[in-house]
Design an enzyme around this catalytic site. Sequence first.
Site, PDB file in Angstrom:
ATOM      1  N   ASP A 174       4.216   1.232  11.696  1.00  0.00           N
ATOM      2  CA  ASP A 174       2.986   0.740  11.301  1.00  0.00           C
ATOM      3  C   ASP A 174       2.876  -0.616  11.873  1.00  0.00           C
ATOM      4  O   ASP A 174       1.801  -1.555  11.798  1.00  0.00           O
ATOM      5  CB  ASP A 174       3.140   0.553   9.631  1.00  0.00           C
ATOM      6  CG  ASP A 174       3.128   2.096   9.242  1.00  0.00           C
ATOM      7  OD1 ASP A 174       3.375   2.299   7.901  1.00  0.00           O
ATOM      8  OD2 ASP A 174       2.691   2.848  10.113  1.00  0.00           O
TER       9      ASP A 174
ATOM     10  N   LYS B 177       0.853  -1.363  -0.131  1.00  0.00           N
ATOM     11  CA  LYS B 177      -0.204   0.101   0.057  1.00  0.00           C
ATOM     12  C   LYS B 177       0.938   1.334   0.040  1.00  0.00           C
ATOM     13  O   LYS B 177       0.692   2.438  -0.519  1.00  0.00           O
ATOM     14  CB  LYS B 177      -1.024   0.049   1.294  1.00  0.00           C
ATOM     15  CG  LYS B 177      -1.591   1.265   1.634  1.00  0.00           C
ATOM     16  CD  LYS B 177      -2.264   1.595   2.909  1.00  0.00           C
ATOM     17  CE  LYS B 177      -1.461   2.243   3.921  1.00  0.00           C
ATOM     18  NZ  LYS B 177      -1.040   3.382   3.636  1.00  0.00           N
ATOM     19  N   ASN B 178       2.133   1.127   0.749  1.00  0.00           N
ATOM     20  CA  ASN B 178       3.043   2.431   0.737  1.00  0.00           C
ATOM     21  C   ASN B 178       4.095   2.471  -0.338  1.00  0.00           C
ATOM     22  O   ASN B 178       4.684   3.425  -0.350  1.00  0.00           O
ATOM     23  CB  ASN B 178       3.677   2.415   2.083  1.00  0.00           C
ATOM     24  CG  ASN B 178       2.532   2.498   3.304  1.00  0.00           C
ATOM     25  OD1 ASN B 178       1.366   2.973   2.751  1.00  0.00           O
ATOM     26  ND2 ASN B 178       3.025   2.278   4.645  1.00  0.00           N
TER      27      ASN B 178
ATOM     28  N   CYS C 212      -4.445   8.886   7.957  1.00  0.00           N
ATOM     29  CA  CYS C 212      -5.025   8.363   9.438  1.00  0.00           C
ATOM     30  C   CYS C 212      -4.372   9.450  10.630  1.00  0.00           C
ATOM     31  O   CYS C 212      -3.580  10.142  10.283  1.00  0.00           O
ATOM     32  CB  CYS C 212      -4.008   6.920   9.567  1.00  0.00           C
ATOM     33  SG  CYS C 212      -4.750   5.804   8.623  1.00  0.00           S
TER      34      CYS C 212
HETATM   35  C1  EPZ Z   1       4.632   6.863   4.861  1.00  0.00           C
HETATM   36  O1  EPZ Z   1       3.731   8.070   5.515  1.00  0.00           O
HETATM   37  C2  EPZ Z   1       3.375   5.533   5.106  1.00  0.00           C
HETATM   38  N1  EPZ Z   1       2.385   6.048   4.395  1.00  0.00           N
HETATM   39  C3  EPZ Z   1       3.139   5.755   6.532  1.00  0.00           C
HETATM   40  O2  EPZ Z   1       2.149   4.440   6.697  1.00  0.00           O
HETATM   41  C4  EPZ Z   1       4.265   5.549   7.539  1.00  0.00           C
HETATM   42  O3  EPZ Z   1       3.951   5.447   8.974  1.00  0.00           O
HETATM   43  C5  EPZ Z   1       5.252   6.757   7.184  1.00  0.00           C
HETATM   44  O4  EPZ Z   1       5.459   6.912   6.063  1.00  0.00           O
HETATM   45  C6  EPZ Z   1       6.440   6.289   8.007  1.00  0.00           C
HETATM   46  O5  EPZ Z   1       7.055   5.102   7.662  1.00  0.00           O
HETATM   47  C7  EPZ Z   1       2.357   6.016   3.258  1.00  0.00           C
HETATM   48  O6  EPZ Z   1       3.200   5.682   2.402  1.00  0.00           O
HETATM   49  C8  EPZ Z   1       1.107   6.214   2.275  1.00  0.00           C
HETATM   50  P1  EPZ Z   1       6.473  10.534   6.837  1.00  0.00           P
HETATM   51  P2  EPZ Z   1       4.270   9.774   5.387  1.00  0.00           P
HETATM   52  O7  EPZ Z   1       6.797  11.716   5.857  1.00  0.00           O
HETATM   53  O8  EPZ Z   1       5.023   9.587   4.214  1.00  0.00           O
HETATM   54  C9  EPZ Z   1       6.962  14.032   9.958  1.00  0.00           C
HETATM   55  C10 EPZ Z   1       0.102   3.245   7.347  1.00  0.00           C
HETATM   56  O9  EPZ Z   1      -0.581   2.814   8.341  1.00  0.00           O
HETATM   57  N2  EPZ Z   1       6.865  14.997   8.688  1.00  0.00           N
HETATM   58  O10 EPZ Z   1       7.950   9.571   6.867  1.00  0.00           O
HETATM   59  O11 EPZ Z   1       3.287  10.540   5.528  1.00  0.00           O
HETATM   60  C11 EPZ Z   1       5.579  13.411  10.239  1.00  0.00           C
HETATM   61  O12 EPZ Z   1       4.467  14.254  10.851  1.00  0.00           O
HETATM   62  C12 EPZ Z   1       0.929   4.820   7.089  1.00  0.00           C
HETATM   63  O13 EPZ Z   1       0.329   2.576   6.263  1.00  0.00           O
HETATM   64  C13 EPZ Z   1       6.733  16.392   9.091  1.00  0.00           C
HETATM   65  O14 EPZ Z   1       7.029  16.751  10.287  1.00  0.00           O
HETATM   66  O15 EPZ Z   1       5.311   9.699   6.615  1.00  0.00           O
HETATM   67  C14 EPZ Z   1       5.900  12.341  11.019  1.00  0.00           C
HETATM   68  O16 EPZ Z   1       6.019  12.628  12.284  1.00  0.00           O
HETATM   69  C15 EPZ Z   1       0.310   5.365   8.502  1.00  0.00           C
HETATM   70  N3  EPZ Z   1       6.668  17.269   8.009  1.00  0.00           N
HETATM   71  C16 EPZ Z   1       7.152  11.868  10.326  1.00  0.00           C
HETATM   72  O17 EPZ Z   1       7.723  12.955   9.659  1.00  0.00           O
HETATM   73  C17 EPZ Z   1       6.477  16.753   6.914  1.00  0.00           C
HETATM   74  O18 EPZ Z   1       6.356  17.503   5.600  1.00  0.00           O
HETATM   75  C18 EPZ Z   1       7.312  11.033   9.527  1.00  0.00           C
HETATM   76  O19 EPZ Z   1       6.416  11.162   8.501  1.00  0.00           O
HETATM   77  C19 EPZ Z   1       6.625  15.496   6.384  1.00  0.00           C
HETATM   78  C20 EPZ Z   1       6.774  14.536   7.473  1.00  0.00           C
END
Ligand code: EPZ
Length: 442
Positions: A311, A23-24, A121
């Site tokens: 996750d 999915k990711n 989410c």
């Molecule tokens: C991806 O989300 C996945 N989703 C998430 O899976 C997964 O938990 C996450 O990566 C971490 O591995 C998809 O791929 C669709 P991040 P993403 O940007 O890309 C902060 C599931 O259950 N951040 O790595 O949105 C953010 O708030 C989902 O399958 C900022 O602060 O995650 C978080 O604390 C849930 N500013 C951290 O970084 C930004 O501009 C990690 O987020 C971007 C992110």
Amino acid sequence: MGNLLTINGGKPLEGRVTVRGAKNLVPKAMVASLLGSKPSVLRNVPEIRDVEIVTGLLSVHGVKVTKDPKTGDLGLDPAATKSATSSEIDAHAGDSRIPILFCGPLMHSIGEAFIPDLGGCKIGDRPIDFHLTVLRSFGAVVEKRPGGIHISAPKGLTGAKLELPYPSVGATEQVLLTAVKAEGITELKGAAVEPEIHDLIHILQKMGAIITVQTDRTIRIEGVDQLSGFNHRAIPDRNESASWASAALVTQGDIYVEGAMQRDLTAFLNTYRKIGGEFEVDDDGIRFWHAGGRLKPLVLETNVHPGFMTDWQQPLVVALTQADGVSIVHETVYEERFGFTDALVRMGASIQLHRECLGSVPCRFGQRNFLHSAVISGPTELRGADFDIPDLRGGFSHLIAALAAQGTSRATGIEIINRGYEKFMDKLIGLGADVELSSAGR
Ligand code: EPZ
């Protein structure tokens, strides 16, 4: 799907499930097709809501998306890419965060993009500041508009030296999807290196991109004028694999997960063994089972890859409620990913939440008043209860708790599960679960 699931617990889950594309990764691969001058083919595509959402978004932007009725393989033809109205985009964006990744490819093909306010989410604030910072560094102009943001590249996009404050998966994908056709070299420091990132890099390289990943989280991209199409088999969903593994442990069952890959689950398998779970790897998948006896408590810290993935945390916490002693879980990736424990406590689990970093390393949330550590005391008997599915992984954890619990549970909001778990009900019933789906609300 109806919106009420009745679960009669107490039966071990036993049998076989098949896990398909991640999915990711799959939705991002679909977006990457926008960068190509030729059609692309994506294989091993799961039937999940996120794929439907991106299919809709690509279609309103003129991409011809075809699906092979037998294999589910997707044909993606960007020849007629065009801009779409904000209402068209809104109508398809649904509850997904994927629209933000359309920025780079759309700016390269039609010079602009409109991104609606994002969903996803409810596990933290989930800002997009890193995304906007890197896009501006390429020369993009970002304007706030009602219901979203408009992004354009009046002077084109030029490679840049970038560093992420935190190895965000989404922001790294943003850089990859923008830099591959930007003028010159891009160097990204502090990049995410999840298996899904590597698979996206493989797809872009098949299209003609030049991308180097160094061992110190630095990714170097040499922009090219043109990219072709790709023909790619998506990597299997390691998060779904880990979820079924936890389900086997929680229900004292035995599940063979076809498609599960050891390479992408190393940290999970180590933890699974430490708790007392058994697994057996073969070329086609991994068998997971409860070896009998008491599960062992442990101290667990989530982290970016190659650490223990966030996750995987929620389903495994349910197993820790059955361990013999006190476990500690420190969630360092999302600040609000323990909301799901309320329902588990109502089912009889003993879980206390703390604002302190109860792990080996202080994290970003330490001084910021977030309940991001959990102390779990077990074993406690789980009893059936009614609950509403809060988010994808929290929802899966509630369902496996209900399957292990004594008595009956009733779940609403079950549709969320369909966003990331393919053919979920068929798989549960195939594993012997005593469940019934009905459209009657509570
Ligand atoms: C991806 O989300 C996945 N989703 C998430 O899976 C997964 O938990 C996450 O990566 C971490 O591995 C998809 O791929 C669709 P991040 P993403 O940007 O890309 C902060 C599931 O259950 N951040 O790595 O949105 C953010 O708030 C989902 O399958 C900022 O602060 O995650 C978080 O604390 C849930 N500013 C951290 O970084 C930004 O501009 C990690 O987020 C971007 C992110």
